[in-house]
Design a protein around this motif. Sequence first.
Motif, PDB file in Angstrom:
ATOM      1  N   GLY A  34       0.830  -1.206   0.000  1.00 13.76           N
ATOM      2  CA  GLY A  34       0.000   0.000   0.000  1.00 13.76           C
ATOM      3  C   GLY A  34       0.863   1.254   0.000  1.00 13.76           C
ATOM      4  N   ALA A  35       1.915   1.276   0.825  1.00 16.95           N
ATOM      5  CA  ALA A  35       2.828   2.424   0.853  1.00 16.95           C
ATOM      6  C   ALA A  35       3.521   2.575  -0.494  1.00 16.95           C
ATOM      7  N   LEU A  36       3.935   1.452  -1.073  1.00 16.26           N
ATOM      8  CA  LEU A  36       4.599   1.505  -2.379  1.00 16.26           C
ATOM      9  C   LEU A  36       3.653   2.070  -3.435  1.00 16.26           C
ATOM     10  N   LEU A  37       2.384   1.682  -3.387  1.00 18.47           N
ATOM     11  CA  LEU A  37       1.391   2.182  -4.344  1.00 18.47           C
ATOM     12  C   LEU A  37       1.164   3.675  -4.157  1.00 18.47           C
ATOM     13  N   GLY A  88      -1.538  11.308  -3.759  1.00 16.78           N
ATOM     14  CA  GLY A  88      -1.032  10.273  -2.855  1.00 16.78           C
ATOM     15  C   GLY A  88      -1.817  10.207  -1.567  1.00 16.78           C
ATOM     16  N   THR A  89      -2.218  11.369  -1.052  1.00 21.93           N
ATOM     17  CA  THR A  89      -3.026  11.400   0.178  1.00 21.93           C
ATOM     18  C   THR A  89      -4.389  10.758  -0.047  1.00 21.93           C
ATOM     19  N   ALA A  90      -4.996  11.063  -1.201  1.00 23.47           N
ATOM     20  CA  ALA A  90      -6.295  10.453  -1.522  1.00 23.47           C
ATOM     21  C   ALA A  90      -6.173   8.941  -1.663  1.00 23.47           C
ATOM     22  N   MET A  91      -5.103   8.485  -2.297  1.00 22.01           N
ATOM     23  CA  MET A  91      -4.887   7.048  -2.448  1.00 22.01           C
ATOM     24  C   MET A  91      -4.734   6.374  -1.096  1.00 22.01           C
ATOM     25  N   ALA A  92      -3.949   6.990  -0.208  1.00 25.01           N
ATOM     26  CA  ALA A  92      -3.756   6.407   1.124  1.00 25.01           C
ATOM     27  C   ALA A  92      -5.060   6.379   1.902  1.00 25.01           C
ATOM     28  N   ALA A  93      -5.847   7.451   1.806  1.00 27.19           N
ATOM     29  CA  ALA A  93      -7.135   7.489   2.513  1.00 27.19           C
ATOM     30  C   ALA A  93      -8.052   6.376   2.019  1.00 27.19           C
ATOM     31  N   ALA A 152      -9.288   3.158   4.216  1.00 26.21           N
ATOM     32  CA  ALA A 152     -10.720   3.053   4.488  1.00 26.21           C
ATOM     33  C   ALA A 152     -11.315   1.750   3.974  1.00 26.21           C
ATOM     34  N   TRP A 153     -10.835   1.278   2.811  1.00 28.25           N
ATOM     35  CA  TRP A 153     -11.513   0.152   2.183  1.00 28.25           C
ATOM     36  C   TRP A 153     -10.695  -1.142   2.150  1.00 28.25           C
ATOM     37  N   VAL A 154      -9.382  -1.025   2.336  1.00 29.79           N
ATOM     38  CA  VAL A 154      -8.550  -2.234   2.262  1.00 29.79           C
ATOM     39  C   VAL A 154      -8.008  -2.619   3.625  1.00 29.79           C
ATOM     40  N   PHE A 155      -7.480  -1.624   4.345  1.00 31.53           N
ATOM     41  CA  PHE A 155      -6.829  -1.927   5.621  1.00 31.53           C
ATOM     42  C   PHE A 155      -7.681  -1.523   6.813  1.00 31.53           C
ATOM     43  N   ALA A 211     -10.112  -3.201   8.339  1.00 35.81           N
ATOM     44  CA  ALA A 211     -10.388  -4.278   9.300  1.00 35.81           C
ATOM     45  C   ALA A 211      -9.174  -5.163   9.523  1.00 35.81           C
ATOM     46  N   ALA A 212      -8.400  -5.356   8.522  1.00 35.37           N
ATOM     47  CA  ALA A 212      -7.238  -6.257   8.642  1.00 35.37           C
ATOM     48  C   ALA A 212      -6.049  -5.635   7.947  1.00 35.37           C
ATOM     49  N   GLY A 213      -4.876  -6.074   8.338  1.00 39.69           N
ATOM     50  CA  GLY A 213      -3.648  -5.583   7.715  1.00 39.69           C
ATOM     51  C   GLY A 213      -3.146  -4.301   8.348  1.00 39.69           C
ATOM     52  N   ARG A 214      -1.936  -3.932   7.975  1.00 37.55           N
ATOM     53  CA  ARG A 214      -1.294  -2.731   8.508  1.00 37.55           C
ATOM     54  C   ARG A 214      -1.626  -1.546   7.629  1.00 37.55           C
ATOM     55  N   PRO A 215      -2.248  -0.492   8.154  1.00 41.81           N
ATOM     56  CA  PRO A 215      -2.623   0.656   7.309  1.00 41.81           C
ATOM     57  C   PRO A 215      -1.401   1.421   6.832  1.00 41.81           C
ATOM     58  N   VAL A 216      -1.605   2.222   5.798  1.00 41.93           N
ATOM     59  CA  VAL A 216      -0.545   3.099   5.305  1.00 41.93           C
ATOM     60  C   VAL A 216      -0.265   4.154   6.365  1.00 41.93           C
TER      61      VAL A 216
END
Length: 582
Positions: A156-159, A188-193, A197-200, A202-207
Amino acid sequence: MAGLLGALLVLPQGVAFATLAGLPPEFGLYSAIVPCVVAALFGSSRHVMSGPTNANSLALYAVLAPLAAAGSPAYIQMALAVTILVGILQWLVGVLRLGSLANFISPSALFGFTSGAAVLIAVHALNDALGLEIGAHGAGAVLAGVARGLGDLHWGALLVAATTVAVSLLARRWDRRKPHMLIGLAAGTAMAAGLNAWVFDAAGRPVSVLGALAQPWPPFHVPDIDWATLPDLVGLAFALSIVALAQSISIAKAVASRSGQIIDANREFIGQGLSNIVGGFFSSYLSCGSLNRSIPNYESGARTPLAAVFAAVLLVLLVMLSAPLLAMIPHAAIAGLLLLVAWNLLELPRWRQAARIQRSEFLIALATLVATVTIRMEIAILLGTLLSLMVYLHRTSHPAMRTMGFDADDPERHFAVLEMAQRPLPECPQLKLLRMEGSVYFGAVAHVADQLQALRARPDAPRHLLIMAKSMNFIDQAGALLWEDELRKRREMGGDLYFHRPRPGVTQMWRRTGFVERLGEDHIFPDKNTAIAQIYARLDPGICAGCTARIFRECGPLGTAGQPSPRCGSAADSGGDAARAG
């Protein structure tokens, strides 16, 4: 808009650099406000943005850690006091007009430093761009940590980093006048948000994002230190001043090489000194010009120092009014911008040009680059400067000594450099014409003496020597002794030594040493026509009778060598033909 980008860039950097310096995070933000404004208003560069830097933070920690525990009240007080002392020393350098020392930072060393700084920016940005947590500080240690942690990179950070770079490049290509980096940062901020919100969610490490920021307004504070430690702190401040000044002037020149601005080094030092003096009283630690904020500041359209002022003001306002939104800026997006800055700074076409045009300058730049990446930045700058001075001394210690002559078929009788002639040209067997191209000082004496000895050592060497000294810029005492020795040896072999158009400074040195009196005023000529006419009259007529070279107009069918030169007449006139040809 450039100020806004500068404020956004310094947010994560200020927090990170303050931690690196052993200080609370808010001190990094404080150092990006007051010093930034003061340096911009009182310095010389229109584009340099001052504040906390990686090198200054590491250097401050290195000198203060042995004296107090990092982060302790005593440590903080000493950091602020040292900052004020550094500012005073920097201010004195500017006021005493010692900024000319910065002129010895060669363009090649500056180019290598800039490229090395670009590599450091890119290496340290990899942490956040890949979503890794590496505690190392050195470039090698960071790369090793990245290699070990590739299996744990955060896609996610790489993306987010890739999105920031891609959108910035597209925006710049679309319209270079737009703040492309700010557009990329927003993307980049919009992508991280979206990912958080939708991928990380509930699970995984957020950006990773900046999060809540401390109150940025820097409070006024007089450092409270034990006066007994002041002498030690002055010594530390002297070392840190070298670090800060070397960085500041190098960064100012690096930006000026792009903008075309002429930098006043003394004024730049005064501005940097005042920024640290004032900053030290407003809870700011050691600051100087920041390359990874100055280049984006220029590329974003900044044209005056007000961009830096706006950056400081907007930093305060943004954190006060938009803290929740700013808290969402991902570290990976900042890293993406820094990678873009690093790529622009590398200037690979210029490296290829340097390697093709002048190998020595290419090697100086390369050595400075390697030193910047592997050792302390100020040492790297000094190393590059020292290498440049060594190359310069090597060049000047080997002045060119070119044999001159005439092309007898040239009706105008122009003087010609024999080694550059299109066909072999004859020389006078009695008079050597030698043009000096360079100064004869202590470093060049050995080379010049060897060349003169080689000329005398030939069995058929001309006994008379005329030095065309117009390009001999200066001589020192060692150079004066060299010509004393040459005069003695020429007269011992039955010849003599003459000079054509020596510079006033050279003649003054000869008069002080008594060389002109021993040489004779009539051996120094103001023009070539007089020189050739009068020297020709002193040559051996017997040798002239059997000579086939006939390169001087005075030679004629048999010549007039050995006869007194008339004060005005044929010899001088014919010599004038040769001189006008020359």
